[in-house]
Design a protein around this motif. Structure first.
Motif, PDB file in Angstrom:
ATOM      1  N   ILE A   1       0.844  -1.186   0.000  1.00 38.07           N
ATOM      2  CA  ILE A   1       0.000   0.000   0.000  1.00 38.07           C
ATOM      3  C   ILE A   1       0.886   1.244   0.000  1.00 38.07           C
ATOM      4  CG2 ILE A   1      -1.896  -1.195   1.144  1.00 38.07           C
ATOM      5  CD1 ILE A   1      -1.077   0.180   3.754  1.00 38.07           C
ATOM      6  N   GLY A   2       0.271   2.391  -0.236  1.00 40.37           N
ATOM      7  CA  GLY A   2       1.021   3.645  -0.176  1.00 40.37           C
ATOM      8  C   GLY A   2       1.133   4.363  -1.499  1.00 40.37           C
ATOM      9  N   GLY A   3       1.004   3.635  -2.613  1.00 37.21           N
ATOM     10  CA  GLY A   3       1.096   4.288  -3.909  1.00 37.21           C
ATOM     11  C   GLY A   3       2.444   4.940  -4.120  1.00 37.21           C
ATOM     12  N   ARG A   4       2.411   6.240  -4.440  1.00 32.33           N
ATOM     13  CA  ARG A   4       3.662   6.957  -4.708  1.00 32.33           C
ATOM     14  C   ARG A   4       4.333   7.465  -3.439  1.00 32.33           C
ATOM     15  NH1 ARG A   4       1.060  10.656  -9.152  1.00 32.33           N
ATOM     16  NH2 ARG A   4      -0.820   9.770  -8.210  1.00 32.33           N
ATOM     17  N   ILE A   5       3.779   7.128  -2.286  1.00 36.39           N
ATOM     18  CA  ILE A   5       4.550   7.214  -1.042  1.00 36.39           C
ATOM     19  C   ILE A   5       5.172   5.844  -0.853  1.00 36.39           C
ATOM     20  CG2 ILE A   5       4.466   7.440   1.462  1.00 36.39           C
ATOM     21  CD1 ILE A   5       2.133   9.348   1.151  1.00 36.39           C
ATOM     22  N   GLN A   6       6.486   5.770  -0.920  1.00 38.79           N
ATOM     23  CA  GLN A   6       7.157   4.490  -0.733  1.00 38.79           C
ATOM     24  C   GLN A   6       8.303   4.676   0.260  1.00 38.79           C
ATOM     25  OE1 GLN A   6       8.605   2.455  -4.216  1.00 38.79           O
ATOM     26  NE2 GLN A   6       8.994   0.569  -3.070  1.00 38.79           N
TER      27      GLN A   6
ATOM     28  N   SER B   1       7.938  10.976  -2.071  1.00 38.20           N
ATOM     29  CA  SER B   1       8.134  12.333  -1.546  1.00 38.20           C
ATOM     30  C   SER B   1       9.072  12.314  -0.348  1.00 38.20           C
ATOM     31  CB  SER B   1       6.786  12.941  -1.133  1.00 38.20           C
ATOM     32  OG  SER B   1       5.935  13.076  -2.243  1.00 38.20           O
ATOM     33  N   LEU B   2      10.131  13.106  -0.427  1.00 37.27           N
ATOM     34  CA  LEU B   2      11.028  13.274   0.719  1.00 37.27           C
ATOM     35  C   LEU B   2      10.542  14.398   1.619  1.00 37.27           C
ATOM     36  CD1 LEU B   2      13.658  12.627   2.216  1.00 37.27           C
ATOM     37  CD2 LEU B   2      14.855  14.147   0.626  1.00 37.27           C
ATOM     38  N   PHE B   3       9.890  15.410   1.017  1.00 39.56           N
ATOM     39  CA  PHE B   3       9.432  16.575   1.769  1.00 39.56           C
ATOM     40  C   PHE B   3       7.907  16.688   1.724  1.00 39.56           C
ATOM     41  CE2 PHE B   3      13.685  17.655   0.203  1.00 39.56           C
ATOM     42  CZ  PHE B   3      14.316  17.923   1.407  1.00 39.56           C
ATOM     43  N   VAL B   4       7.345  17.304   2.744  1.00 34.94           N
ATOM     44  CA  VAL B   4       5.911  17.571   2.804  1.00 34.94           C
ATOM     45  C   VAL B   4       5.707  19.031   3.166  1.00 34.94           C
ATOM     46  CG1 VAL B   4       5.272  15.207   3.406  1.00 34.94           C
ATOM     47  CG2 VAL B   4       5.781  16.848   5.231  1.00 34.94           C
ATOM     48  N   SER B   5       4.469  19.469   3.066  1.00 37.49           N
ATOM     49  CA  SER B   5       4.140  20.864   3.323  1.00 37.49           C
ATOM     50  C   SER B   5       4.169  21.177   4.821  1.00 37.49           C
ATOM     51  CB  SER B   5       2.756  21.191   2.768  1.00 37.49           C
ATOM     52  OG  SER B   5       2.334  22.477   3.177  1.00 37.49           O
ATOM     53  N   GLU B   6       4.669  22.364   5.133  1.00 34.02           N
ATOM     54  CA  GLU B   6       4.613  22.860   6.508  1.00 34.02           C
ATOM     55  C   GLU B   6       3.291  23.562   6.798  1.00 34.02           C
ATOM     56  OE1 GLU B   6       8.452  24.544   8.312  1.00 34.02           O
ATOM     57  OE2 GLU B   6       8.569  25.111   6.199  1.00 34.02           O
ATOM     58  N   SER B   7       2.592  23.981   5.748  1.00 32.55           N
ATOM     59  CA  SER B   7       1.455  24.891   5.940  1.00 32.55           C
ATOM     60  C   SER B   7       0.095  24.215   5.890  1.00 32.55           C
ATOM     61  CB  SER B   7       1.504  25.995   4.872  1.00 32.55           C
ATOM     62  OG  SER B   7       1.439  25.432   3.579  1.00 32.55           O
ATOM     63  N   SER B   8       0.024  22.928   5.517  1.00 35.43           N
ATOM     64  CA  SER B   8      -1.280  22.268   5.413  1.00 35.43           C
ATOM     65  C   SER B   8      -1.738  21.793   6.787  1.00 35.43           C
ATOM     66  CB  SER B   8      -1.183  21.070   4.465  1.00 35.43           C
ATOM     67  OG  SER B   8      -2.359  20.295   4.531  1.00 35.43           O
ATOM     68  N   SER B   9      -2.793  22.412   7.291  1.00 37.24           N
ATOM     69  CA  SER B   9      -3.313  22.028   8.603  1.00 37.24           C
ATOM     70  C   SER B   9      -3.939  20.638   8.556  1.00 37.24           C
ATOM     71  CB  SER B   9      -4.332  23.062   9.095  1.00 37.24           C
ATOM     72  OG  SER B   9      -5.401  23.190   8.169  1.00 37.24           O
ATOM     73  N   VAL B  10      -4.530  20.291   7.407  1.00 35.49           N
ATOM     74  CA  VAL B  10      -5.146  18.966   7.273  1.00 35.49           C
ATOM     75  C   VAL B  10      -4.076  17.884   7.348  1.00 35.49           C
ATOM     76  CG1 VAL B  10      -6.444  17.437   5.757  1.00 35.49           C
ATOM     77  CG2 VAL B  10      -7.099  19.839   5.955  1.00 35.49           C
ATOM     78  N   LEU B  11      -2.987  18.048   6.596  1.00 38.46           N
ATOM     79  CA  LEU B  11      -1.910  17.069   6.644  1.00 38.46           C
ATOM     80  C   LEU B  11      -1.287  17.030   8.024  1.00 38.46           C
ATOM     81  CD1 LEU B  11       0.016  15.055   5.316  1.00 38.46           C
ATOM     82  CD2 LEU B  11       1.417  16.993   4.572  1.00 38.46           C
ATOM     83  N   ALA B  12      -1.078  18.192   8.631  1.00 37.78           N
ATOM     84  CA  ALA B  12      -0.481  18.235   9.967  1.00 37.78           C
ATOM     85  C   ALA B  12      -1.338  17.450  10.962  1.00 37.78           C
ATOM     86  CB  ALA B  12      -0.313  19.679  10.427  1.00 37.78           C
ATOM     87  N   GLY B  13      -2.647  17.590  10.847  1.00 41.44           N
ATOM     88  CA  GLY B  13      -3.531  16.864  11.751  1.00 41.44           C
ATOM     89  C   GLY B  13      -3.460  15.365  11.542  1.00 41.44           C
TER      90      GLY B  13
END
Length: 492
Positions: A160-165, A180-192
């Motif tokens: 599972i995970g798709g293009r997150i490996q 993806s090595l990096f993710v967004s600092e500003s997305s509150s949804v992802l942060a949660g």
């Protein structure tokens, strides 16, 4: 013609035909084996202890790494791509996201959006099939299950995970992120969601160091970035969209740059080539001749905002995947051969010959697969949907992880690149300051990804190590000999 030579000629008034000939086409991933190459003389670039690489363009269940705004495409195509059909067939995934497509939080948000749409249309307790166990599909499936629906996730891969490996290997001191090595600092949804999964991140300071072929550190210049910004701003004012490559010529932004080398041997045109290969192409996964000039600025801004790195999970970003998937009914290793949809429901035929029915289905397979699987749907998708699928670009960005005995590159800068060298690696992320480990992660984009994906591990290793020559203790020393790695199982 190398890009440096081309851009010098371009600044003197070369035609657009020569420009587009200089920016080739794209690529393909699947994780490749790690290898333990043989030692080489210490005067040049040393052989790494181990290596791992991705090949997203060659992955039949991805066929590219991320969507990008092709010429004449925009939010309209993404809106049409995510529009449901007969309230039975729904679409999600990063390519459907108008807000931050091509990112983890764009994909996650698309899953939440689709789950809400399905919940509004469905009757209580209906069976919903979700095709694809990437973060978009898993997020939607969890939201629908928690809303009381019967949900089954069908995934073609055996993971599972798709293009997150995220790969955990006892030989490596930290998890490898082949997506993806990096993710967004500003997305509150992802942060949660990360917080709920127990995955912590921290800002990663991207300090840049650029070197010439002889190892000289070159003071940074914004000449290239300013030219790209100027061309994009010019394109926004035009009645028709054009490629970024065309806009650089037609706006005069490229011609305004000096082709005369400065005292350090680097001209303004070299900085434009560097901006395209080290910033624009990694953001799009595609050459400037394919990228919308109007939307290139927004694309680069979205990419730059991806500035946090996972530090608090033994499984890396895979910790988010596992937490989201926990308790869901997931069929892995089950490619879908046909999606039969209509007013009365949906039937899926799997490649193994099995079939299943559902009231509604959510498609989260990558855009690259949708673009190449025209016979997947019965009846065929309407023309406007096919046009939307074809109108958005699918690019490729691959990564290579190298671990060394010591950090021979002797700098605390975290983004290492070269200029006027025609390097196949866009830039190297130096993880040593953050992790204390001598690890470099190379980013390979656009046509370079396709070229390198076709190489054996030994050939690939020799090419990428050569790109590190300017960071060697003695850049004039003989380069690393091609290693002869013994194949080992691909990470999973």
């Amino acid at each position: 013609m190398k890009r440096r030579s081309f851009l010098i000629a371009s600044a003197s008034g070369i035609t657009l035909l020569a420009l587009t000939a200089c920016f080739p086409t794209q690529p393909r991933p699947t994780a490749s084996p790690s290898s333990t190459p043989t030692p080489t003389p210490p005067s040049g670039v040393p052989q790494p202890l181990r290596m791992a690489r991705s090949n997203w363009g060659g992955d039949p269940f991805a066929r590219g790494a991320l969507s990008f705004p092709a010429v004449d495409s925009g939010d309209e195509q993404r809106t049409l791509l995510r529009r449901s059909l007969s309230d039975r067939l729904y679409f999600a995934g990063e390519a459907t996201a108008s807000d931050a497509p091509g990112t983890v939080h764009g994909a996650l948000g698309s899953g939440l959006r689709a789950a809400l749409e399905i919940a509004d249309a469905a009757e209580a307790g209906e069976r919903i099939a979700v095709i694809g166990a990437g973060i978009a599909g898993l997020t939607a499936a969890r939201a629908l299950r928690e809303a009381g629906f019967e949900v089954v996730v069908v995934e073609a891969r055996d993971r599972i995970g798709g293009r997150i490996q995220s790969v955990t290997d006892p030989k490596w001191p930290i998890p490898l992120e082949l997506g993806s090595l990096f993710v967004s600092e500003s997305s509150s949804v992802l942060a949660g969601q990360l917080a709920l999964a127990g995955v912590s991140t921290e800002p990663f300071a991207k300090s840049q160091e650029v070197r010439a072929a002889d190892g000289t550190v070159i003071p940074p210049s914004d000449a290239g970035a300013n030219a790209v910004t100027s061309a994009s701003a010019w394109a926004v004012q035009q009645p028709e969209d054009s490629s970024l490559a065309a806009a650089l010529v037609d706006s005069g932004a490229a011609a305004a740059l000096s082709a005369e080398p400065a005292e350090n041997g680097i001209a303004e045109t070299d900085w434009l080539a560097h901006e395209l290969t080290a910033t624009v192409e990694p953001a799009a996964g595609a050459a400037p001749e394919l990228l919308s000039a109007r939307l290139s600025g927004r694309l680069v801004a979205d990419s730059t905002a991806e500035a946090a790195i996972v530090t608090g999970s033994p499984d890396g970003l895979g910790g988010l995947v596992d937490a989201t998937a926990d308790g869901l009914d997931i069929l892995t290793g089950s490619p879908v051969a046909t999606v039969i949809w209509g007013d009365d429901g949906v039937s899926l035929r799997l490649a193994q010959g099995e079939s299943m029915s559902a009231a509604r289905v959510l498609m989260t397979i990558p855009l690259g697969v949708l673009q190449q699987e025209s016979t997947l749907f019965e009846p065929p998708l309407p023309g406007w949907k096919l046009d939307a699928i074809a109108g958005i670009g699918m690019g490729t960005v691959d990564s290579v992880w190298l671990q060394f005995d010591d950090a021979f590159w002797a700098t605390d800068a975290t983004a290492l690149s070269t200029i006027a060298t025609d390097s196949p690696v866009a830039y190297w992320t130096n993880l040593q300051p953050l992790t204390g480990e001598a690890i470099l992660v190379g980013t390979i984009a656009a046509e370079r990804a396709a070229e390198l994906a076709a190489l054996s591990d030994a050939e690939f290793s020799a090419v990428v190590l050569e790109s590190l020559r300017p960071y060697a203790p003695d850049p004039t020393a003989p380069g690393p000999s091609a290693p002869a790695p013994s194949p080992s199982p691909a990470p999973s």
